[in-house]
Design an enzyme around this catalytic site. Structure first.
Site, PDB file in Angstrom:
ATOM      1  N   ARG A 349       0.657  -1.303   0.052  1.00 34.06           N
ATOM      2  CA  ARG A 349       0.112   0.060  -0.140  1.00 34.06           C
ATOM      3  C   ARG A 349       1.026   1.306   0.101  1.00 34.06           C
ATOM      4  O   ARG A 349       0.413   2.159  -0.679  1.00 34.06           O
ATOM      5  CB  ARG A 349      -1.037   0.014   1.264  1.00 34.06           C
ATOM      6  N   GLU A 751      -9.806   6.255   7.170  1.00 36.41           N
ATOM      7  CA  GLU A 751      -8.119   6.361   6.908  1.00 36.41           C
ATOM      8  C   GLU A 751      -7.786   7.738   6.264  1.00 36.41           C
ATOM      9  O   GLU A 751      -6.836   8.228   6.518  1.00 36.41           O
ATOM     10  CB  GLU A 751      -7.484   4.993   6.314  1.00 36.41           C
TER      11      GLU A 751
END
Length: 801
Positions: A349, A751
């Site tokens: 990620r 997030e």
């Protein structure tokens, strides 16, 4: 029902569900009324479903569950060495301590001594070798929590010390990794770096972060009949805990039930790391055949558990005279800790977010997960995305100062385009780009240009106190980057009094997931929110669930619950249509009312009649995110269903003689699509901003030369408090509609907001740069503690002298 509907029914004589009093009334009139007047159940601000319980102190967390008779308490005996062989363990004093019932070691584990979520390299209890200070070696079970903790300190362990690796740089130099390196390349980066008009290179240090959930790790295990185990656990991933407990006991998964009503925060720290505590509690409960609770002290919790991965970056960048990037190469090295845990997906990620919101025509990214003799780092809000994006923002901030332009203008020139320059390095086309409009709105509403000039004027007249200002954008991908995790299930029950019970696979950690799911179900059934209740997450109700992580909780579980509720509504509509002799598609639900032609019923009455007619009033729902595909070996594909966007403008005041700073004002504009609950979403944005600011400014993890984490308590680890919030904090939601078919076209909000306070860090850097006439790039590390700010200020002064 609302007052308008009640008055409407009284006027027509239908308040009791009977026939209308007026001759010209028809079911179509009430159906039109429902469409026009029924209060919406989604898209409105509703309080958190447990807010009143939180305020009253009556919300039940795992430690609040009434203890069964005979409950014992466990504590962990931990390593005092960073890397060593265990020569011998003397536990006689531990066993003889007051209240001690048993002491368990790795030899007592009947199944597999491992709780690694992906790679099996993470022992529950160390046996031959310890790999970090704080690693659990044995479990003490005693009559009380204090007795167990005191006894655990009495062990005499003889170690043979081995050379430790204590930093990601040292791991990289030694070629010590928990996983094979990852490499992504597009175009000809080396060739274009050589041809660029301007070329720069640098080194960036970015620290980790402790999750610092308010409720610590805890598990309560109770043996059940016929070799069963019920585990209450504060966890974001009940299914993984179910699997881990089954493996440690050598059982089948169906023998283990894991339940979690709510957590007092998780932030990723309870995704995989709760497994060790669940397994130890279950092991003791099985061995002694009695209930066992394991609740580590906060210091022990912080010593044992992993944190956000800290990163070091070495980069080279080539750009034109205006600051447009032509090529970039970056080497990322993370501190994985002693085992793999989730370091692979975190690095993936980070690689997929290195671009942040910017087009990179030629790029090379090399990622290394350094194996160190420290806690095994794990998931944390953003899951590597913040680390990758931070490096790109740092590079652009440097470029802007190098070419003498406003950093916002340089950032704008490098943004992804709408129809061109819109393919990411990992091959996904950016189809929903709204960052240009969002930045336009924020620049205007924050009065950025005028305030930037004002900071320059202030600094010219102030030799010690310096102001800085910065705007940074965010593009954040939403979905698990392992495709099969993007699925969810739910159960919806309609009882014959019209009340509704919902169970889904997500976990509530304060983020409002249950509130949003309840709103979705209420909307789908056309009933008031008060009719809907969401129960504890339970592996015996919805099986094979994914973690509540990657910001997907509402996206996945909301869709699954919607699917289940829709099936029930369609059955009820068909039943009502048969009663009224109309087409089911004409039946209307809203405000606790159902209209089918001339038939008008309250929802509870329809549920009662449907039950008598043997209509199924419960259903399961399922959802799998579409369009996703990913080749991990090539780091190519479509790992994200969509992107969430945002931007923030921050202004700070820095004391260049002490290194202290204050955030004066923050303006935030964030994209959550069509918000399901604006109040909850704004709260998530505010919380994410402050948490991210803490990561980048005050929260410093420090290990001493022996590998012991010295910042392992609130007294030594500084999280932001209410005093760190700016006096002016303007947070707005960007009006948008998700281009993809997410739950009611909303977007995830967990997030992405954590990246918004990049603007705070770069505003600090802007203030420090004023000491050198804005011509010198301050070598400011993150977190930008007072010490780091002072070091950067001294470096700028020396360079300018």
């Amino acid at each position: 029902m609302n007052k308008q509907t009640e008055a409407f029914l009284l006027d027509t004589g239908a308040a009791d569900g009977g026939a209308p009093a007026t001759a010209d009334f028809s079911g179509r009139d009430l159906a039109a009324h429902i469409a026009a007047e029924a209060p919406p159940q989604i898209g409105v601000s509703r309080p958190h479903e447990s807010a009143h319980l939180h305020v009253a102190g009556t919300a039940t967390y795992t430690d609040d569950i009434p203890e069964l008779a005979g409950t014992l308490h466990a504590a962990l005996g931990m390593s005092a060495r960073a890397h060593a062989r265990i020569r011998s363990i003397a536990l006689d004093k531990v066993r003889a301590a007051p209240g001690v019932v048993a002491v368990l070691t790795a030899k007592d584990i009947p199944g597999v001594n491992d709780c690694g979520p992906i790679i099996h390299d993470d022992p529950i209890l160390a046996s031959d070798t310890v790999q970090f200070v704080g690693q659990p070696i044995f479990v003490v079970v005693a009559s009380s929590h204090d007795a167990a903790r005191r006894a655990a300190r009495l062990a005499a362990i003889d170690y043979e010390d081995l050379p430790p690796i204590l930093s990601p740089q040292a791991a990289h130099e030694a070629g010590s990794y928990v996983l094979p390196p990852m490499h992504l390349e597009r175009g000809q980066p080396r060739e274009h770096l050589g041809k660029a008009a301007h070329r720069d290179k640098g080194h960036i240090r970015l620290g980790g972060q402790e999750q610092f959930y308010l409720e610590g790790q805890i598990a309560y295990a109770v043996p059940k009949e016929n070799d069963g185990m019920h585990v209450w656990c504060s966890t974001q991933h009940p299914t993984e805990m179910q699997h881990a407990v089954a493996h440690v006991l050598g059982w089948q998964v169906h023998q283990v039930l894991v339940e979690c009503r709510r957590m007092g925060g998780g932030f990723g720290g309870k995704e995989s790391q709760s497994a060790l505590f669940a397994c130890c509690a279950a092991l003791a409960a099985w061995k002694l055949m009695c209930p066992v609770k394991l609740r580590p002290d906060r210091d022990d919790d912080m010593m044992i558990t992993g944190k956000r991965h800290d990163f070091v970056f070495d980069y080279e960048v080539g750009h034109d005279p205006q600051g447009r990037i032509e090529a970039v190469a970056v080497e990322m090295v993370s501190r994985a800790g002693f085992s793999a845990d989730l370091s692979g997906p975190v690095m993936t990620r980070a690689i997929c977010h290195f671009d942040n919101a910017y087009w990179l025509p030629h790029v090379q990214i090399d990622g290394y997960c350094g194996k160190t003799n420290t806690q095994s780092n794990t998931a944390f809000r953003g899951f590597g995305g913040p680390q990758g994006a931070f490096a790109m923002e740092y590079i652009l901030d440097n470029i802007a100062r190098t070419v003498g332009r406003d950093a916002l203008d340089v950032r704008r020139d490098n943004l992804y385009g709408k129809t061109e320059r819109n393919v990411t390095p990992y091959g996904q086309t950016v189809e929903d780009n709204v960052i240009h409009e969002l930045l336009d709105q924020l620049e205007a509403s924050s009065d950025y240009r005028a305030r930037r000039e004002a900071t320059r004027a202030f600094n010219a007249a102030s030799p010690v106190l310096k102001k800085g200002i910065a705007i940074t954008p965010v593009k954040f991908g939403i979905s698990f980057n392992v495709a099969h995790f993007n699925q969810a299930g739910a159960l919806v029950h309609v009882y014959n009094d019209g009340s509704v019970l919902v169970n889904h696979g997500g976990t509530e950690m304060g983020q409002g997931l249950n509130t949003k799911v309840a709103m979705v179900v209420a909307h789908e059934l056309g009933i008031r929110l008060e009719r809907v209740r969401v129960t504890a997450t339970d592996t015996s109700k919805v099986a094979n669930t994914s973690a509540t992580a990657a910001s997907t909780g509402t996206d996945l579980n909301g869709k699954a619950a919607q699917d289940a509720a829709r099936q029930i509504r369609e059955r009820l509509a068909a039943f009502a249509a048969r009663q009224a002799g109309v087409d089911p598609s004409t039946v209307r639900f809203g405000d606790d009312l159902v209209v089918a032609g001339e038939l008008r019923l309250r929802f509870d009455e329809l549920a009662r009649q449907a039950y008598v007619a043997r209509v199924q009033l419960w259903s399961d729902g399922f959802y799998a995110t579409p369009k996703l595909h990913w080749d991990q070996s090539k780091l190519q594909g479509r790992p994200f269903y969509y992107y969430a966007y945002g931007a923030a403008c921050s202004e700070v005041l820095v004391d260049t003689l002490t290194g202290e700073f204050r955030l004066l004002r923050a303006d935030v504009l964030h994209d959550v699509g069509r918000s399901l609950n604006p109040a909850i979403d704004i709260g998530q944005v505010e919380g994410g901003f402050i948490q991210g600011m803490g990561w980048l400014t005050t929260e410093e993890l420090w290990w001493n030369k022996d590998g012991k984490l010295m910042t392992h308590a609130p007294s030594t680890y500084k999280i932001p408090t209410v005093n760190d919030c700016p006096e002016v904090f303007n947070v707005r939601l960007f009006e948008n509609r998700n281009a993809e078919d997410s739950i009611h076209r909303s977007k995830a909000v967990g997030e992405p907001p954590l990246l918004l306070p990049f603007s705070v860090f770069f505003a600090i850097r802007d203030a420090v740069a004023s000491l050198g006439g804005y011509r010198i790039n301050p070598p400011l590390d993150a977190p930008a503690t007072a010490e780091a700010i002072l070091n950067a200020a001294d470096a700028v002064r020396q360079a300018a002298a």
